[in-house]
Design a protein around this motif. Structure first.
Motif, PDB file in Angstrom:
ATOM      1  N   ALA A  12       0.827  -1.208   0.000  1.00  0.00           N
ATOM      2  CA  ALA A  12       0.000   0.000   0.000  1.00  0.00           C
ATOM      3  C   ALA A  12       0.863   1.261   0.000  1.00  0.00           C
ATOM      4  O   ALA A  12       0.572   2.229  -0.703  1.00  0.00           O
ATOM      5  CB  ALA A  12      -0.930  -0.012   1.213  1.00  0.00           C
ATOM      6  N   CYS A  13       1.957   1.232   0.770  1.00  0.00           N
ATOM      7  CA  CYS A  13       2.850   2.400   0.840  1.00  0.00           C
ATOM      8  C   CYS A  13       3.589   2.632  -0.472  1.00  0.00           C
ATOM      9  O   CYS A  13       4.008   3.764  -0.757  1.00  0.00           O
ATOM     10  CB  CYS A  13       3.865   2.214   1.972  1.00  0.00           C
ATOM     11  SG  CYS A  13       3.162   2.322   3.633  1.00  0.00           S
ATOM     12  N   SER A  14       3.771   1.576  -1.267  1.00  0.00           N
ATOM     13  CA  SER A  14       4.520   1.715  -2.521  1.00  0.00           C
ATOM     14  C   SER A  14       3.810   2.604  -3.523  1.00  0.00           C
ATOM     15  O   SER A  14       4.410   3.049  -4.499  1.00  0.00           O
ATOM     16  CB  SER A  14       4.773   0.332  -3.138  1.00  0.00           C
ATOM     17  OG  SER A  14       3.554  -0.249  -3.611  1.00  0.00           O
ATOM     18  N   ARG A  17       5.079   8.351  -2.687  1.00  0.00           N
ATOM     19  CA  ARG A  17       6.462   8.685  -3.012  1.00  0.00           C
ATOM     20  C   ARG A  17       7.437   8.193  -1.966  1.00  0.00           C
ATOM     21  O   ARG A  17       8.575   7.852  -2.281  1.00  0.00           O
ATOM     22  CB  ARG A  17       6.609  10.210  -3.183  1.00  0.00           C
ATOM     23  CG  ARG A  17       5.907  10.759  -4.400  1.00  0.00           C
ATOM     24  CD  ARG A  17       6.209  12.222  -4.606  1.00  0.00           C
ATOM     25  NE  ARG A  17       5.805  13.033  -3.450  1.00  0.00           N
ATOM     26  CZ  ARG A  17       5.972  14.344  -3.394  1.00  0.00           C
ATOM     27  NH1 ARG A  17       6.547  14.982  -4.389  1.00  0.00           N
ATOM     28  NH2 ARG A  17       5.560  15.011  -2.325  1.00  0.00           N
ATOM     29  N   SER A  18       7.029   8.175  -0.701  1.00  0.00           N
ATOM     30  CA  SER A  18       7.941   7.754   0.361  1.00  0.00           C
ATOM     31  C   SER A  18       7.148   7.361   1.600  1.00  0.00           C
ATOM     32  O   SER A  18       5.975   7.735   1.759  1.00  0.00           O
ATOM     33  CB  SER A  18       8.917   8.891   0.718  1.00  0.00           C
ATOM     34  OG  SER A  18       8.225   9.986   1.296  1.00  0.00           O
ATOM     35  N   GLN A  25       1.159  12.314   6.362  1.00  0.00           N
ATOM     36  CA  GLN A  25      -0.269  12.471   6.103  1.00  0.00           C
ATOM     37  C   GLN A  25      -1.119  11.732   7.132  1.00  0.00           C
ATOM     38  O   GLN A  25      -2.247  12.137   7.435  1.00  0.00           O
ATOM     39  CB  GLN A  25      -0.595  11.978   4.691  1.00  0.00           C
ATOM     40  CG  GLN A  25       0.029  12.832   3.592  1.00  0.00           C
ATOM     41  CD  GLN A  25      -0.607  12.594   2.238  1.00  0.00           C
ATOM     42  OE1 GLN A  25      -1.788  12.293   2.131  1.00  0.00           O
ATOM     43  NE2 GLN A  25       0.180  12.723   1.186  1.00  0.00           N
ATOM     44  N   LEU A  26      -0.570  10.649   7.692  1.00  0.00           N
ATOM     45  CA  LEU A  26      -1.286   9.911   8.728  1.00  0.00           C
ATOM     46  C   LEU A  26      -1.078  10.514  10.117  1.00  0.00           C
ATOM     47  O   LEU A  26      -1.758  10.133  11.064  1.00  0.00           O
ATOM     48  CB  LEU A  26      -0.812   8.451   8.758  1.00  0.00           C
ATOM     49  CG  LEU A  26      -1.498   7.472   7.805  1.00  0.00           C
ATOM     50  CD1 LEU A  26      -0.740   6.156   7.760  1.00  0.00           C
ATOM     51  CD2 LEU A  26      -2.931   7.227   8.228  1.00  0.00           C
ATOM     52  N   GLU A  98       0.290  18.224  -0.704  1.00  0.00           N
ATOM     53  CA  GLU A  98       1.641  17.676  -0.595  1.00  0.00           C
ATOM     54  C   GLU A  98       2.540  18.551   0.265  1.00  0.00           C
ATOM     55  O   GLU A  98       3.470  18.057   0.901  1.00  0.00           O
ATOM     56  CB  GLU A  98       2.244  17.512  -1.987  1.00  0.00           C
ATOM     57  CG  GLU A  98       1.538  16.461  -2.845  1.00  0.00           C
ATOM     58  CD  GLU A  98       2.071  16.406  -4.263  1.00  0.00           C
ATOM     59  OE1 GLU A  98       2.933  17.251  -4.609  1.00  0.00           O
ATOM     60  OE2 GLU A  98       1.639  15.523  -5.035  1.00  0.00           O
ATOM     61  N   HIS A  99       2.303  19.860   0.264  1.00  0.00           N
ATOM     62  CA  HIS A  99       3.159  20.784   1.018  1.00  0.00           C
ATOM     63  C   HIS A  99       2.538  21.240   2.328  1.00  0.00           C
ATOM     64  O   HIS A  99       3.119  22.044   3.049  1.00  0.00           O
ATOM     65  CB  HIS A  99       3.497  22.007   0.158  1.00  0.00           C
ATOM     66  CG  HIS A  99       4.378  21.712  -1.015  1.00  0.00           C
ATOM     67  ND1 HIS A  99       3.892  21.256  -2.216  1.00  0.00           N
ATOM     68  CD2 HIS A  99       5.731  21.769  -1.147  1.00  0.00           C
ATOM     69  CE1 HIS A  99       4.896  21.076  -3.054  1.00  0.00           C
ATOM     70  NE2 HIS A  99       6.008  21.374  -2.434  1.00  0.00           N
ATOM     71  N   CYS A 100       1.356  20.729   2.631  1.00  0.00           N
ATOM     72  CA  CYS A 100       0.682  21.135   3.868  1.00  0.00           C
ATOM     73  C   CYS A 100       1.406  20.562   5.080  1.00  0.00           C
ATOM     74  O   CYS A 100       1.807  19.395   5.080  1.00  0.00           O
ATOM     75  CB  CYS A 100      -0.767  20.646   3.845  1.00  0.00           C
ATOM     76  SG  CYS A 100      -1.684  21.014   5.356  1.00  0.00           S
TER      77      CYS A 100
END
Length: 272
Positions: A12-14, A17-18, A25-26, A98-100
């Protein structure tokens, strides 16, 4: 779950991006998350639900045989990508997500004090709830004001507004964008200065929106957010949501001063 969880979590993580992005985010600790990936430990029921919600799968599906899970998440990821690619709004706001920054410390309930845009000379107190959902930060703001000045105000004499929005921390400012969900006739934006103290008490900022009168005049006002806690008595808090006179003793001097200082006359700037 014990046998397949780590393998499925890696898969799932793949799709991101990382691992760092997933953890950010989690709002999860990276060291603890690495233990999940390595199979050294397993998440609590609460964290398992958060992980499942984030990846768009049910809790039990994270324990499926890897081949079955790969087909499941592959199909859902493809569907998500297709929806995202076909939605220009999603593409437009993706860089913001993405930048939050991490707003987890700001989650909870607040009283928002603002100079009323609709009734000049009054202070409007609203109830705000900031929450995290699948790595995104959302908020809800409840407003109401009485149509009549009578002391015996009935339920139909109140004007209610319910704003739904998204929150972003970009560098050293908090940006809150919302819309009025009951009438869908207004978008407003609030910019707050974050707290650099260990304990959040009050946040200062500015809000731009429109008055609810016939002219719908664009206006800007100072706002003060007062942190109430992560869990509160919502009924008691909502009873306080209404308009107050400037000299009302229930509005303390600190709030009045924060709403009135600076170049905005009387705390409110109308744009003709």
């Amino acid at each position: 779950m014990s046998e397949h969880f780590a393998t499925n979590l890696k898969l799932a993580c793949s799709h991101y991006r990382s691992i760092s992005e997933v953890c950010r985010q989690l709002s999860m600790n990276r060291a603890q998350f690495n233990k999940y990936l390595s199979g050294q430990s397993h998440p609590t029921s609460y964290n398992l639900k958060r992980i499942g919600d984030f990846f768009g799968v049910e809790d039990y599906e994270l324990g499926l045989p890897p081949e079955q899970f790969a087909r499941l998440i592959g199909a859902r990821t493809t569907a998500e990508a297709q929806r995202s690619q076909s939605d220009p709004f999603a593409e437009l706001f993706q860089p913001l997500h993405e930048h939050c920054g991490n707003l987890s410390r700001y989650c909870g309930y607040y009283f928002e004090y603002a100079n009323s845009m609709s009734v000049p000379g009054m202070i409007l107190l609203s109830l705000v709830h900031v929450r995290e959902e699948r790595g995104r930060y959302l908020f809800e703001r409840q407003e109401r004001q009485e149509r009549s000045s009578s002391a015996n105000v009935q339920s139909e004499d109140w004007i209610r507004c319910r704003y739904l929005g998204a929150a972003f921390q970009l560098q050293d400012r908090l940006f809150m964008v919302d819309y009025e969900s009951l009438t869908v006739n207004e978008i407003s934006q609030t910019i707050l200065i974050p707290s650099f103290k260990s304990r959040i008490t009050r946040l200062n900022g500015l809000k731009i929106g429109v008055s609810s009168g016939d002219r719908r005049t664009p206006a800007c006002t100072r706002v003060v957010w007062e942190f109430l806690g992560v869990e509160i008595n919502r009924i008691n808090a909502y009873r306080q949501v209404k308009l107050y006179h400037l000299d009302d003793p229930r509005i303390d001097d600190d709030v009045r001063e924060r709403l009135s200082v600076g170049p905005i006359s009387n705390g409110l700037l109308e744009i003709e």
